[in-house]
Design a protein around this motif. Structure first.
Motif, PDB file in Angstrom:
ATOM      1  N   ASN A  20       0.919  -1.326  -0.069  1.00  0.00           N
ATOM      2  CA  ASN A  20      -0.006   0.061   0.107  1.00  0.00           C
ATOM      3  C   ASN A  20       0.836   1.288  -0.075  1.00  0.00           C
ATOM      4  O   ASN A  20       1.844   1.319   0.792  1.00  0.00           O
ATOM      5  N   GLY A  21       0.703   2.011  -0.907  1.00  0.00           N
ATOM      6  CA  GLY A  21       1.316   3.617  -1.017  1.00  0.00           C
ATOM      7  C   GLY A  21       2.672   3.324  -1.956  1.00  0.00           C
ATOM      8  O   GLY A  21       3.378   4.277  -2.055  1.00  0.00           O
ATOM      9  N   ALA A  22       2.816   2.330  -2.576  1.00  0.00           N
ATOM     10  CA  ALA A  22       4.029   1.885  -3.178  1.00  0.00           C
ATOM     11  C   ALA A  22       4.003   2.812  -4.628  1.00  0.00           C
ATOM     12  O   ALA A  22       5.126   3.381  -5.064  1.00  0.00           O
ATOM     13  N   GLY A  23       3.176   3.241  -5.007  1.00  0.00           N
ATOM     14  CA  GLY A  23       2.845   4.210  -6.223  1.00  0.00           C
ATOM     15  C   GLY A  23       2.147   3.366  -7.387  1.00  0.00           C
ATOM     16  O   GLY A  23       2.348   3.889  -8.554  1.00  0.00           O
ATOM     17  N   LYS A  24       1.468   2.254  -7.263  1.00  0.00           N
ATOM     18  CA  LYS A  24       0.874   1.659  -8.249  1.00  0.00           C
ATOM     19  C   LYS A  24      -0.084   2.463  -9.008  1.00  0.00           C
ATOM     20  O   LYS A  24      -0.303   2.312 -10.243  1.00  0.00           O
ATOM     21  N   SER A  25      -1.145   2.759  -8.244  1.00  0.00           N
ATOM     22  CA  SER A  25      -2.101   3.531  -8.726  1.00  0.00           C
ATOM     23  C   SER A  25      -1.605   5.099  -9.506  1.00  0.00           C
ATOM     24  O   SER A  25      -2.138   5.303 -10.530  1.00  0.00           O
ATOM     25  N   THR A  26      -0.825   5.498  -8.865  1.00  0.00           N
ATOM     26  CA  THR A  26      -0.152   6.691  -9.518  1.00  0.00           C
ATOM     27  C   THR A  26       0.314   6.281 -10.817  1.00  0.00           C
ATOM     28  O   THR A  26       0.317   7.229 -11.866  1.00  0.00           O
ATOM     29  N   PHE A  27       0.888   5.122 -10.924  1.00  0.00           N
ATOM     30  CA  PHE A  27       1.534   4.677 -12.290  1.00  0.00           C
ATOM     31  C   PHE A  27       0.519   4.527 -13.122  1.00  0.00           C
ATOM     32  O   PHE A  27       0.520   5.065 -14.154  1.00  0.00           O
TER      33      PHE A  27
HETATM   34  N1  LIG Z   1      -4.040  12.613  -4.164  1.00  0.00           N
HETATM   35  C1  LIG Z   1      -2.891  12.324  -3.568  1.00  0.00           C
HETATM   36  N2  LIG Z   1      -2.500  13.602  -2.892  1.00  0.00           N
HETATM   37  C2  LIG Z   1      -1.078  13.200  -2.164  1.00  0.00           C
HETATM   38  N3  LIG Z   1      -0.657  12.112  -2.192  1.00  0.00           N
HETATM   39  C3  LIG Z   1      -1.076  11.122  -2.930  1.00  0.00           C
HETATM   40  C4  LIG Z   1      -2.240  11.197  -3.337  1.00  0.00           C
HETATM   41  N4  LIG Z   1      -2.458   9.963  -4.012  1.00  0.00           N
HETATM   42  C5  LIG Z   1      -1.529   9.164  -3.623  1.00  0.00           C
HETATM   43  N5  LIG Z   1      -0.628   9.925  -2.778  1.00  0.00           N
HETATM   44  C6  LIG Z   1       0.554   9.252  -2.292  1.00  0.00           C
HETATM   45  O1  LIG Z   1       1.353   8.623  -3.111  1.00  0.00           O
HETATM   46  C7  LIG Z   1       1.791   7.569  -2.932  1.00  0.00           C
HETATM   47  C8  LIG Z   1       1.644   6.217  -3.817  1.00  0.00           C
HETATM   48  O2  LIG Z   1       0.226   6.296  -3.841  1.00  0.00           O
HETATM   49  P1  LIG Z   1      -0.560   5.070  -4.433  1.00  0.00           P
HETATM   50  O3  LIG Z   1      -0.198   5.407  -6.124  1.00  0.00           O
HETATM   51  O4  LIG Z   1      -1.986   5.323  -4.369  1.00  0.00           O
HETATM   52  O5  LIG Z   1       0.044   3.783  -4.154  1.00  0.00           O
HETATM   53  P2  LIG Z   1      -0.547   2.329  -4.343  1.00  0.00           P
HETATM   54  O6  LIG Z   1      -1.592   2.280  -5.416  1.00  0.00           O
HETATM   55  O7  LIG Z   1       0.715   1.570  -4.531  1.00  0.00           O
HETATM   56  O8  LIG Z   1      -1.137   1.898  -3.059  1.00  0.00           O
HETATM   57  C9  LIG Z   1       1.569   7.386  -1.374  1.00  0.00           C
HETATM   58  O9  LIG Z   1       2.469   7.712  -0.606  1.00  0.00           O
HETATM   59  C10 LIG Z   1       0.128   8.319  -1.102  1.00  0.00           C
HETATM   60  O10 LIG Z   1       0.152   8.462  -0.038  1.00  0.00           O
END
Ligand SMILES: Nc1ncnc2c1ncn2[C@@H]1O[C@H](COP(=O)(O)OP(=O)(O)O)[C@@H](O)[C@H]1O
Ligand SMILES: [Mg+2]
Length: 233
Positions: A38-45
Motif C-alpha cells: 500500500n502506497g508504493a505508487g501502483k495507482s499513481t503509475f
Molecule cells: N491525491 C494524493 N495526494 C497526495 N498524495 C497522494 C495522493 N494519492 C496518492 N498519494 C501518495 O502517493 C503515494 C503512492 O500512492 P498510490 O499510487 O495510491 O499507491 P498504491 O496504489 O501502490 O497503494 C503514497 O505515498 C500516497 O500517500
C-alpha cells in the motif's frame, strides 16, 4: 517494439514525489503484474499511463507513439482501458447502463460487446436491469471489468481487482482474465496479493516507494528476493 513503454516516468503530488523514474515495458499479448505494498505508487503509475496525472511526452509511449501528457479520452481511444481501484461504478445506473458507458470512449469492432460480456459473466445478464449497488462485491467487480472491455482495449489495466473478495470469487475473476487474454489484449494487473500476481504473470515488476525494486519472470525470482523487493530492507 513494446506495446507500452515508460521511460523515467515520474509523478508528483505537490512537493511529494510518488514515482522516481519508472522504466517498464509491456509487449503485445503479455500479462504483466505490478506488485507493491500500500502506497508504493501502483495507482499513481496507472493514473499517469491513463492521462489522469500529467507526464512528459518522452515518458510514455503506446504502440510507438508518445502518449505522455495526452488527454485521458485520447488514451482510451488509442486502446488503453482501466478497471479502477474501488471499481467506481455509477451507483444510479443499472448493470447494463454501467456496461454501456464503457462503449462511449472507443467504438471499435472487436470481440467484446454486451452479449460477449454476458457470456463471460452470465450473472450480469440476469441482473442487467438492477442497480449496480445491489450486487455483491465480486459481481460489481465483474461490471467494472466488463465496462473496461466494452472499449475492446489493446491494453487492459486492472487495479487491485482481487482486493476484499473471497478466494472463490477471485478465482472466477482471474479465470475471466484468461478469456480476455485469449482474445488478444495485453493486461497489466496491479496487486498487493503476491501469490495471485505470480500465478498469472509472464513478468512481474515490484514497486517500493516509487521505484522498481525487482523485475523478472516469476520462475526466475526467489521468494527471498521478492520479499526483500516488496518490503524493503
Ligand atoms: N491525491 C494524493 N495526494 C497526495 N498524495 C497522494 C495522493 N494519492 C496518492 N498519494 C501518495 O502517493 C503515494 C503512492 O500512492 P498510490 O499510487 O495510491 O499507491 P498504491 O496504489 O501502490 O497503494 C503514497 O505515498 C500516497 O500517500
Ligand atoms: Mg492503489
Amino acid at each position: 517494439m513494446a506495446l507500452l513503454e515508460t521511460q523515467g516516468l515520474t509523478a508528483f503530488y505537490g512537493d511529494f514525489q510518488a514515482l522516481y523514474g519508472i522504466d517498464m515495458t509491456i509487449d503485445e499479448g503479455e500479462t504483466i503484474a505490478m506488485i507493491g505494498a500500500n502506497g508504493a505508487g501502483k495507482s499513481t503509475f496507472l493514473a499517469s499511463v491513463t492521462g489522469l496525472r500529467t507526464a512528459s511526452p518522452e515518458m510514455i509511449s503506446f504502440d510507438g507513439r508518445s502518449i505522455g501528457g495526452a488527454k485521458p479520452a485520447d488514451i482510451l481511444a488509442a486502446g488503453i482501458a482501466m478497471v479502477p481501484e474501488g471499481r467506481r461504478l455509477f451507483p444510479s445506473l443499472s448493470v447494463e447502463e454501467n456496461l454501456l458507458v464503457g462503449n462511449y470512449g472507443r467504438k471499435v469492432r472487436g470481440a467484446w460487446d454486451l452479449e460477449a460480456i454476458y457470456r463471460l459473466f452470465p450473472i450480469l445478464k440476469e441482473r442487467r436491469h438492477q442497480a449496480s449497488t445491489s450486487l455483491s462485491g465480486g459481481q460489481q467487480q465483474m461490471v467494472a471489468l466488463g465496462r473496461a472491455l466494452m472499449a475492446n482495449p489493446r491494453l487492459l489495466l486492472c487495479d487491485e481487482i482481487s482486493l476484499g473478495l473471497a478466494p472463490a470469487v477471485i478465482k472466477d475473476i482471474y479465470q475471466a482474465l484468461d478469456a480476455i487474454r485469449a482474445e488478444g489484449a495485453a493486461t497489466l494487473v496491479v496487486e498487493q496479493n503476491i501469490n495471485q500476481a505470480l500465478s498469472v504473470a509472464d513478468r512481474v515488476y515490484c514497486l517500493l516507494e516509487g521505484r522498481v525494486t525487482l523485475e523478472g519472470r516469476p520462475a526466475d525470482l526467489s521468494r527471498e528476493r521478492i520479499t526483500a523487493a516488496y518490503f524493503g530492507g
